[in-house]
Motif scaffolding. Structure first.
Motif, PDB file in Angstrom:
ATOM      1  N   ASP A 164      -5.253   1.509  -7.794  1.00  0.00           N
ATOM      2  CA  ASP A 164      -4.336   1.285  -8.908  1.00  0.00           C
ATOM      3  C   ASP A 164      -5.180   0.934 -10.139  1.00  0.00           C
ATOM      4  O   ASP A 164      -6.389   0.805 -10.072  1.00  0.00           O
ATOM      5  N   GLY A 222      -6.702  -1.686  -5.599  1.00  0.00           N
ATOM      6  CA  GLY A 222      -7.348  -0.695  -4.761  1.00  0.00           C
ATOM      7  C   GLY A 222      -7.660   0.484  -5.653  1.00  0.00           C
ATOM      8  O   GLY A 222      -8.611   0.483  -6.417  1.00  0.00           O
ATOM      9  N   ASN A 228      -3.134   4.301  -3.303  1.00  0.00           N
ATOM     10  CA  ASN A 228      -3.405   3.150  -2.436  1.00  0.00           C
ATOM     11  C   ASN A 228      -3.676   1.960  -3.354  1.00  0.00           C
ATOM     12  O   ASN A 228      -4.802   1.614  -3.632  1.00  0.00           O
ATOM     13  N   ASP A 229      -2.599   1.351  -3.831  1.00  0.00           N
ATOM     14  CA  ASP A 229      -2.739   0.388  -4.918  1.00  0.00           C
ATOM     15  C   ASP A 229      -3.367  -0.943  -4.533  1.00  0.00           C
ATOM     16  O   ASP A 229      -4.211  -1.458  -5.235  1.00  0.00           O
ATOM     17  N   HIS A 230      -2.975  -1.552  -3.428  1.00  0.00           N
ATOM     18  CA  HIS A 230      -3.536  -2.845  -3.030  1.00  0.00           C
ATOM     19  C   HIS A 230      -3.722  -2.879  -1.517  1.00  0.00           C
ATOM     20  O   HIS A 230      -2.788  -2.643  -0.772  1.00  0.00           O
ATOM     21  N   TYR A 231      -4.935  -3.204  -1.089  1.00  0.00           N
ATOM     22  CA  TYR A 231      -5.249  -3.186   0.339  1.00  0.00           C
ATOM     23  C   TYR A 231      -5.024  -4.532   1.026  1.00  0.00           C
ATOM     24  O   TYR A 231      -5.048  -4.616   2.229  1.00  0.00           O
ATOM     25  N   LEU A 257       0.882  -1.158   0.000  1.00  0.00           N
ATOM     26  CA  LEU A 257       0.000   0.000   0.000  1.00  0.00           C
ATOM     27  C   LEU A 257       0.924   1.214   0.000  1.00  0.00           C
ATOM     28  O   LEU A 257       1.553   1.516   1.013  1.00  0.00           O
ATOM     29  N   TYR A 283     -11.350  -3.067  -1.806  1.00  0.00           N
ATOM     30  CA  TYR A 283     -10.540  -3.093  -0.591  1.00  0.00           C
ATOM     31  C   TYR A 283      -9.906  -4.471  -0.426  1.00  0.00           C
ATOM     32  O   TYR A 283      -9.673  -4.928   0.672  1.00  0.00           O
TER      33      TYR A 283
END
Length: 176
Positions: free
Chosen positions: A59, A57, A39-42, A10, A82
């Motif tokens: 991205d 996210g 906030n690319d990947h949660y 993130l 999310y």
């Protein structure tokens, strides 16, 4: 599949991989590029093939890591999320971010997974999800809403008994 913990980045450019038994951790891109300005990947979850899946996210794409080869590929997803939840059928279900809940099936093992909408909505945002022992997926809202989304994926979504058996926490195996 490899008893490791994969921490999705993130705002970071690498995935943290933890080997608890060895009390060690490494950072790697697995050949992937990450956007460090969003906030690319949660979060990360597994699929029925033992791959690590990180749904996008904010991205533009999602990522899949194959632990056997330590490589990854990027695939398009239909919505921001999310993260995802692994269902009893081994497919990945998105935790919707003001959008539909989508089922992703990476059977093809390439950048065009099968996908289908399992719940259409734009409100409320959903923040976290978990698969319960009864096979249902529970996805909680991130607002003051009291509407929890419950997906009964055992109902009519084509889940085979073998998928439930393989992913069961009660299955014990023995070496012969």
């Amino acid at each position: 599949k490899d008893d490791r913990i994969y921490c999705a980045p993130l705002l970071k450019g690498k995935i943290l991989t933890i080997v608890a038994e060895a009390q060690s951790a490494t950072k790697s891109t697995y050949g992937l590029t990450f956007d460090t300005s969003t906030n690319d990947h949660y979060g990360a979850c597994g699929d029925k093939f033992g791959n690590v899946i990180m749904l996008r996210g904010q991205d533009t794409s999602s990522k899949c890591i194959n632990p056997d080869t330590n490589t990854g590929f990027t695939f398009g997803t239909l919505t921001n999320s999310y993260g995802g939840v692994t269902g009893a059928d081994g497919n990945v279900y998105s935790v919707c971010f003001s959008s539909n809940t989508i089922k992703y099936d990476l059977s093809g093992g390439n950048s065009t997974p099968g996908s289908s909408t399992v719940y259409s909505t734009t409100s409320p945002n959903r923040m976290a999800g978990v698969q319960a022992l009864n096979g249902n997926i529970y996805i909680a809202p991130d607002t003051a809403s009291t509407d929890m989304l419950v997906l009964d994926i055992n109902a009519d979504m084509g889940i085979s008994n073998m998928a439930n058996l393989v992913l069961s926490p009660y299955l014990k195996t023995e070496k012969i």
